[in-house]
Design a protein around this motif. Structure first.
Motif, PDB file in Angstrom:
ATOM      1  N   PHE A  49       0.839  -1.204   0.000  1.00  0.00           N
ATOM      2  CA  PHE A  49       0.000   0.000   0.000  1.00  0.00           C
ATOM      3  C   PHE A  49       0.873   1.253   0.000  1.00  0.00           C
ATOM      4  N   PHE A  53       0.844   4.184  -2.829  1.00  0.00           N
ATOM      5  CA  PHE A  53       0.236   5.484  -2.548  1.00  0.00           C
ATOM      6  C   PHE A  53       1.170   6.466  -1.833  1.00  0.00           C
ATOM      7  N   PRO A  57      -1.696   3.820   5.398  1.00  0.00           N
ATOM      8  CA  PRO A  57      -3.137   3.595   5.208  1.00  0.00           C
ATOM      9  C   PRO A  57      -3.957   4.194   6.342  1.00  0.00           C
ATOM     10  N   SER A  58      -5.157   4.687   6.014  1.00  0.00           N
ATOM     11  CA  SER A  58      -6.090   5.157   7.026  1.00  0.00           C
ATOM     12  C   SER A  58      -6.780   3.956   7.663  1.00  0.00           C
ATOM     13  N   ASP A  61      -8.649   2.196   4.989  1.00  0.00           N
ATOM     14  CA  ASP A  61      -7.731   1.415   4.145  1.00  0.00           C
ATOM     15  C   ASP A  61      -7.307   0.130   4.855  1.00  0.00           C
ATOM     16  N   THR A  62      -7.008   0.244   6.141  1.00  0.00           N
ATOM     17  CA  THR A  62      -6.557  -0.918   6.916  1.00  0.00           C
ATOM     18  C   THR A  62      -7.628  -1.986   6.952  1.00  0.00           C
ATOM     19  N   GLN A  64      -9.944  -2.492   4.705  1.00  0.00           N
ATOM     20  CA  GLN A  64     -10.013  -3.082   3.370  1.00  0.00           C
ATOM     21  C   GLN A  64      -8.869  -4.059   3.135  1.00  0.00           C
ATOM     22  N   ILE A  65      -7.663  -3.719   3.629  1.00  0.00           N
ATOM     23  CA  ILE A  65      -6.521  -4.626   3.497  1.00  0.00           C
ATOM     24  C   ILE A  65      -6.803  -5.942   4.225  1.00  0.00           C
TER      25      ILE A  65
END
Length: 447
Positions: A49, A53, A57-58, A61-62, A64-65
């Motif tokens: 990630f 980017f 990660p926000s 995002d975390t 989703q990962i």
């Protein structure tokens, strides 16, 4: 190398995810210290990630990962609602306050990375040395005993500062990068500042305050951190550059400097700088005649005379486009590319980083954000520099003495973005202004 306890692994993840400046740590962080397979894979996914980017990660995002990993792991069935709830709770926990001491965590992570780098170097070079494998075994034992990484709470202890120092290497501080006084600039970089052997180019139209930006960066970082600064001038003349340095250091007008009205303030500023262990030097050179080698010879002579064992920490090159390459090339464009490599070589030998300026083409006039295509002569300069930032202003901004500093390109960090600054042309200084103040100024000007 000992692995980390599971509880401490969670604290590391929490620290990394909650600090925007953790990008460099994540990139360099070795995965083999994690006992848990899920933790190793999770770190690998965060690395992917960050690589894509250039930011951490926000919480979204975390989540989703984690969901993607769980989906891949159980590809035959869909994620259940219970699993989704578990992911949400896991994410909430990762963004709760870190329990361990954050300073100790940061030091520990840096030590892990440096251990890994030293280990790779030893494995690379030990076999070709006389008695190389014996050397490797002894050093390996010494390293692992020095960097014993048992993270049981009872055993946690501060690590020796010698193994924590980075490029500055004087035991005073642990840094990955030297921060500037412009927080907006720090936030655009991948690691919160600049470090050896980086060459950073400030791009702009003629008389856009490019040299002013460089002088202000050098003066503020040098005085604050006690760095040895060298400014190599190929364009303006020593007296003019010295005067602008004095103005930036004191915030004085040209007339006040000429009339020696602030001599006592200047002495106080310079004494404080020297007390921190640093200094500033200005050298004047002839355009298209002198090269980076000439500058380096002068710096070495100064280091020998003054006893600067660590050399110069930061160098300003004003400016690279009009320097002579150490080896003449076939065209002006190739000459400039060679000059950039000459400068980076100096940085490596001095363990320094530095700034230079470059003009834009006419095509950049009126553009809100200049791009690589706007580099004067050759956008190969963008390829050779580690990072390029622009300074620009439109007619409305110029009326308010406001400019924008933003990203053209860089190897690490944000790929776009800018922040506003207020330029005081009388004192040759600049300061960052909040976005809301910038917008208010622009709205008032429109009215």
């Amino acid at each position: 190398m000992k692995t980390l306890t599971l509880d401490f692994q969670r604290e590391i993840f929490k620290y990394l995810l909650q600090n925007k400046s953790s990008v460099r740590l994540v990139i360099d962080m070795p995965t083999d210290v994690f006992q848990n397979d899920d933790h190793r894979i999770f770190l690998q996914e965060i690395k992917k990630f960050v690589g894509k980017f250039s930011r951490m990660p926000s919480s979204i995002d975390t989540g989703q990962i984690m969901a993607q990993y769980l989906d891949d792991k159980s590809s035959s069935t869909k994620i259940t609602q219970d699993q989704k709830d578990a992911i949400q709770e896991e994410v909430r926990d990762l963004y709760r306050p870190v329990q361990a001491d954050e300073e100790y965590l940061a030091e520990h992570l840096i030590t892990l990375i440096q251990y890994q780098q030293m280990k790779k170097l030893l494995m690379l070079y030990a076999p070709v040395l006389e008695n190389g494998m014996d050397v490797w075994e002894k050093l390996k034992i010494e390293l692992e005993s020095t960097l014993a990484l048992s993270m049981d709470e009872d055993d946690a202890r501060p690590l020796p500062t010698e193994v924590l120092t980075d490029w500055h290497n004087d035991g005073r501080t642990v840094v990955y990068a030297i921060q500037t006084f412009l927080n907006g600039l720090n936030s655009l970089t991948g690691k919160g500042g600049f470090a050896t052997p980086e060459l950073i180019t400030i791009l702009g139209l003629p008389k856009a305050f490019k040299t002013g930006v460089i002088i202000n960066l050098l003066v503020h970082m040098g005085a604050y951190y006690g760095l040895n600064i060298f400014l190599a001038d190929f364009e303006n003349g020593q007296q003019q550059v010295r005067t602008r340095v004095k103005q930036a250091l004191m915030g004085a007008t040209l007339q006040e400097v000429i009339n020696n009205e602030y001599d006592d303030v200047l002495d106080e500023c310079l004494d404080g700088w020297k007390l921190n262990g640093g200094s500033i030097w200005v050298g004047t050179y002839t355009a298209f005649t002198h090269s980076a080698k000439d500058v380096e010879m002068d710096m070495r002579a100064i280091c020998k005379e003054r006893g600067y064992e660590d050399g110069f920490d930061c160098i300003g090159w004003d400016y690279a486009d009009i320097m002579r390459p150490t080896v003449k090339q076939n065209s002006l464009r190739e000459d400039i590319g060679r000059v950039y490599h000459d400068i980076i070589g100096v940085h490596k030998r001095q363990e320094a980083f530095g700034f230079t300026a470059s003009h834009t083409n006419r095509s950049a006039m009126g553009k809100f954000e200049p791009t690589m295509a706007d580099f004067s002569e050759d956008w190969g300069k963008a390829k050779n520099a580690h990072a390029c930032f622009y300074i620009t202003q439109d007619e409305e901004e110029a009326k308010e003495n406001i400019a924008r500093i933003g990203v053209v390109m860089q190897r690490q960090g944000a790929k776009s973005g800018y922040f506003p600054v207020l330029i005081n042309y009388e004192t040759q200084t600049l300061e960052e202004i909040p976005e809301e103040v910038y917008l208010e100024c622009m709205e008032e000007d429109e009215d």
